[in-house]
Scaffold this active site. Structure first.
Site, short mmCIF file in Angstrom:
data_model
loop_
_atom_site.label_atom_id
_atom_site.label_comp_id
_atom_site.label_asym_id
_atom_site.label_seq_id
_atom_site.Cartn_x
_atom_site.Cartn_y
_atom_site.Cartn_z
CE LYS A 76 -2.69 -2.00 3.95
NZ LYS A 76 -3.62 -3.00 3.42
NE ARG A 83 -5.76 -4.37 9.01
CZ ARG A 83 -5.04 -5.04 8.10
NH1 ARG A 83 -3.77 -5.26 8.30
NH2 ARG A 83 -5.61 -5.45 7.00
NE ARG A 112 -6.05 -9.72 -2.50
CZ ARG A 112 -5.93 -8.84 -1.51
NH1 ARG A 112 -5.18 -7.77 -1.66
NH2 ARG A 112 -6.59 -8.99 -0.39
NE ARG A 141 -5.52 -12.22 1.87
CZ ARG A 141 -5.28 -11.00 2.32
NH1 ARG A 141 -4.29 -10.29 1.80
NH2 ARG A 141 -5.98 -10.47 3.28
NE ARG A 174 -9.81 -8.51 4.37
CZ ARG A 174 -9.50 -9.02 3.17
NH1 ARG A 174 -10.28 -9.92 2.59
NH2 ARG A 174 -8.41 -8.63 2.57
P1 AMP Z 1 -3.97 -8.12 5.32
O1 AMP Z 1 -3.17 -9.17 4.62
O2 AMP Z 1 -3.13 -6.92 5.73
O3 AMP Z 1 -5.22 -7.72 4.55
O4 AMP Z 1 -4.47 -8.75 6.70
C1 AMP Z 1 -5.33 -9.88 6.72
C2 AMP Z 1 -5.99 -9.98 8.10
O5 AMP Z 1 -4.98 -10.17 9.11
C3 AMP Z 1 -6.76 -8.75 8.53
O6 AMP Z 1 -8.08 -8.71 8.01
C4 AMP Z 1 -6.74 -8.90 10.06
O7 AMP Z 1 -7.67 -9.88 10.47
C5 AMP Z 1 -5.34 -9.49 10.31
N1 AMP Z 1 -4.35 -8.41 10.55
C6 AMP Z 1 -3.33 -8.05 9.73
N2 AMP Z 1 -2.64 -7.01 10.25
C7 AMP Z 1 -3.27 -6.70 11.43
C8 AMP Z 1 -3.07 -5.70 12.42
N3 AMP Z 1 -2.10 -4.78 12.30
N4 AMP Z 1 -3.89 -5.69 13.49
C9 AMP Z 1 -4.87 -6.62 13.63
N5 AMP Z 1 -5.15 -7.56 12.72
C10 AMP Z 1 -4.35 -7.61 11.62
#
Ligand code: AMP
Length: 220
Positions: free
Chosen positions: A13, A88, A127, A162, A173
């Site tokens: 995404k 989320r 990644r 990351r 996750r």
């Molecule tokens: P992502 O880069 O979208 O995979 O986000 C990495 C991490 O950031 C996630 O595993 C969550 O811990 C936190 N995170 C990102 N977006 C949100 C959200 N909308 N609500 C809560 N935690 C978030």
């Protein structure tokens, strides 16, 4: 256009959101990127976010909603945005509706990228992301490696992995995503804006471009 990208971590995404942003000129807003920036700057918000991110949990709704509310006030967001990683939870989705309603706007479309779990795990473990925020190119060290190991083909910056892209955190996750996504998907289905996209071959080089074409067709 207010586009909300849904999909498990590693579903592609983020890549699709970047392409969509380039094609539409709308800003790509990734809450994960916003938190990572705060972590890098070692702010109080960064420290708080990291305590959740490092073990694969979610940052509390109030904190996340506040940063998105502020970001949506920026001038560049007035004609629409590509949201990636937000909402989320159902509470975040309801808050987003309220925020947009205050501006006389609403969510246009919610593409949901559905990819088999095995492919997702493989993808995340391999990644590598460009450390240059302006570029943000994403590589797969196994299937789509850079020409020179550890260096971005596009801008020559260093590639980074990351901290939360490790097997234990990925499993958590994915579990968190599936637990929360049911309600989110129902929420947007009822509003008639959900568009489920299941790429025929998610490992194809142009899988993200194909997903983006489908999304843009739906917005015509
Ligand atoms: P992502 O880069 O979208 O995979 O986000 C990495 C991490 O950031 C996630 O595993 C969550 O811990 C936190 N995170 C990102 N977006 C949100 C959200 N909308 N609500 C809560 N935690 C978030």
């Amino acid at each position: 256009m207010y586009i909300v990208m849904l999909g498990a971590p590693g579903s592609g995404k983020g890549t699709a959101a970047k392409i969509l942003s380039k094609k539409t000129g709308l800003p790509h807003i990734s809450t994960g990127d916003m938190f990572r920036e705060q972590i890098k700057k070692e702010t109080e918000l960064g420290k708080l976010a990291n305590s959740y991110i490092s073990n694969g949990g979610l940052v509390p709704d109030e904190v996340t909603i506040d940063i998105v509310r502020d970001r949506l006030k920026w001038e560049d967001a007035k004609n629409g945005v590509i949201l990636d990683g937000f909402p989320r939870t159902e509470a975040q989705a309801k808050a987003l509706d309220e925020i947009l309603k205050e501006q006389g706007k609403k969510v246009t479309i919610v593409p949901e990228l559905v990819i088999p779990a095995q492919i997702i795990i493989e993808r995340i473990l391999n990644r590598a992301t460009c450390s240059n925020k302006e570029c943000g190119a994403i590589y797969n060290t196994k299937f789509k490696p850079p020409k020179v190991e550890g260096i971005c083909d596009v801008c020559g910056s260093k590639l980074i992995t990351r901290n939360d892209d490790n097997e234990e955190t990925i499993k958590k996750r994915l579990e968190v995503y599936h637990k929360n996504s049911k309600d989110l998907i129902e929420f947007y289905k009822e509003k008639g804006v959900l568009k489920t996209i299941e790429p025929e071959d998610p490992t194809a080089d142009n899988a993200s471009e194909q997903a983006v074409d489908i999304i843009l067709k739906c917005c015509e």
